[in-house]
Write a protein that holds these residues in place. Structure first.
Motif, PDB file in Angstrom:
ATOM      1  N   UNK A 293      43.756  41.469  34.861  1.00 59.92           N
ATOM      2  CA  UNK A 293      43.604  42.611  33.861  1.00 59.92           C
ATOM      3  C   UNK A 293      44.057  43.782  34.819  1.00 59.92           C
ATOM      4  N   UNK A 294      43.645  44.023  36.043  1.00 55.06           N
ATOM      5  CA  UNK A 294      43.651  45.057  36.605  1.00 55.06           C
ATOM      6  C   UNK A 294      45.344  45.193  37.107  1.00 55.06           C
ATOM      7  N   UNK A 295      45.753  44.390  37.329  1.00 57.21           N
ATOM      8  CA  UNK A 295      47.340  44.263  37.748  1.00 57.21           C
ATOM      9  C   UNK A 295      47.918  44.580  36.285  1.00 57.21           C
ATOM     10  N   UNK A 296      47.848  44.021  35.295  1.00 55.60           N
ATOM     11  CA  UNK A 296      48.583  44.290  34.064  1.00 55.60           C
ATOM     12  C   UNK A 296      48.236  45.623  33.391  1.00 55.60           C
ATOM     13  N   UNK A 297      47.127  46.070  33.390  1.00 58.04           N
ATOM     14  CA  UNK A 297      46.781  47.252  32.746  1.00 58.04           C
ATOM     15  C   UNK A 297      46.843  48.779  33.545  1.00 58.04           C
ATOM     16  N   UNK A 298      46.330  48.537  34.743  1.00 55.52           N
ATOM     17  CA  UNK A 298      46.392  49.809  35.599  1.00 55.52           C
ATOM     18  C   UNK A 298      47.612  50.448  35.996  1.00 55.52           C
ATOM     19  N   UNK A 299      47.700  51.799  35.575  1.00 55.45           N
ATOM     20  CA  UNK A 299      49.082  52.381  35.939  1.00 55.45           C
ATOM     21  C   UNK A 299      48.988  52.811  37.095  1.00 55.45           C
ATOM     22  N   UNK A 300      49.898  52.491  38.054  1.00 57.45           N
ATOM     23  CA  UNK A 300      49.720  52.690  39.757  1.00 57.45           C
ATOM     24  C   UNK A 300      50.957  53.369  40.022  1.00 57.45           C
TER      25      UNK A 300
END
Length: 254
Positions: free
Chosen positions: A171-178
């Motif tokens: 979920x971090x990979x998919x959701x977090x804007x980086x």
């Protein structure tokens, strides 16, 4: 260490590890092989599912998974034939075997055919402050298909007191804007503020040494405690500190 000092220290570590070079040694490199949203999320989900044990082994076996799917995971999920599924049987990563792989492909096909895709399933049970209920909902939907009971252990359930490290990482990979180009941020219906830290041995031990976590077990209760403390440091992007905790534990032996 005072809270202001702790935040300054961890913010520096986030900048140190949340950078493109991180991708080279991390399983997140697998979804970075793709450009299409569905390919990214399917490859990311399957990679995160087997993300325990030796990191080199995780990466190598995730690459094998993509090879089995002809490097087109979404097309394979949507359009596979029965003989294609049988070709997955030799796959094994620790306790995740070919039968589990086949079930996961069928579960993903069910989600794209009947529930409008992975993002939609997680969004349906979206709670304002956390995605742990959404993970529980996802697991129920994912296993609506016929499956062997043993395969269920490969999707953790936070409502059964699991820290659900691997799926929180996904979920971090998919959701977090980086801004650094590590995490994808392709799921716009969910917010980075809702994410939970992928809690494992390394991040848990570092969090305890820094006073961010008192509970000894790495379970759902510990995750809630860590979430609360990370949200104090940054309410809009709490899981950016995963990079700091992980880097301090794995690369610096903190």
């Amino acid at each position: 260490m005072k809270q202001t000092e702790l935040k300054e220290f961890l913010d520096v570590k986030v900048l140190e590890y949340n950078r493109p070079e991180f991708i080279e040694s991390d399983p997140i490199q697998i979804p970075h092989l793709f450009n299409k949203k569905e390919d990214i999320e399917i490859s990311g989900f399957l990679t995160a599912t087997i993300a325990w044990g030796n990191r080199k082994s995780i990466i190598n076996n995730a690459k094998r998974m993509m090879e089995y799917m002809d490097h087109s995971p979404f097309d394979f999920v949507k359009n596979h034939q029965e003989q294609d599924l049988q070709s997955l049987l030799p796959f094994v990563h620790r306790t995740f075997n070919g039968t589990d792989f086949i079930t996961f492909v069928k579960g993903l096909q069910h989600i794209y055919n009947n529930h409008h895709g992975l993002e939609q399933v997680f969004s349906v049970a979206n709670k304002q402050t956390s995605l742990q209920a959404a993970i529980h909902h996802f697991k129920k939907v994912f296993f609506e298909i016929e499956h062997q009971p043993r395969t269920q252990k490969h999707v953790s359930d936070p409502l059964k007191n699991s820290a659900a490290k691997r799926i929180n990482m996904f979920l971090r990979w998919m959701v977090r804007t980086d801004q650094s180009g590590v995490d994808f941020g392709i799921w716009k219906t969910l917010s980075p503020s809702q994410l939970s830290c992928p809690l494992d041995v390394h991040s848990g031990n570092v969090a305890r040494k820094l006073g961010l976590l008192k509970r000894k077990q790495n379970d759902a209760k510990a995750l809630r405690e860590l979430d609360e403390n990370l949200r104090i440091l940054d309410a809009t992007d709490p899981v950016k500190y995963d990079f700091a905790l992980f880097g301090l534990g794995v690369f610096e032996g903190f």
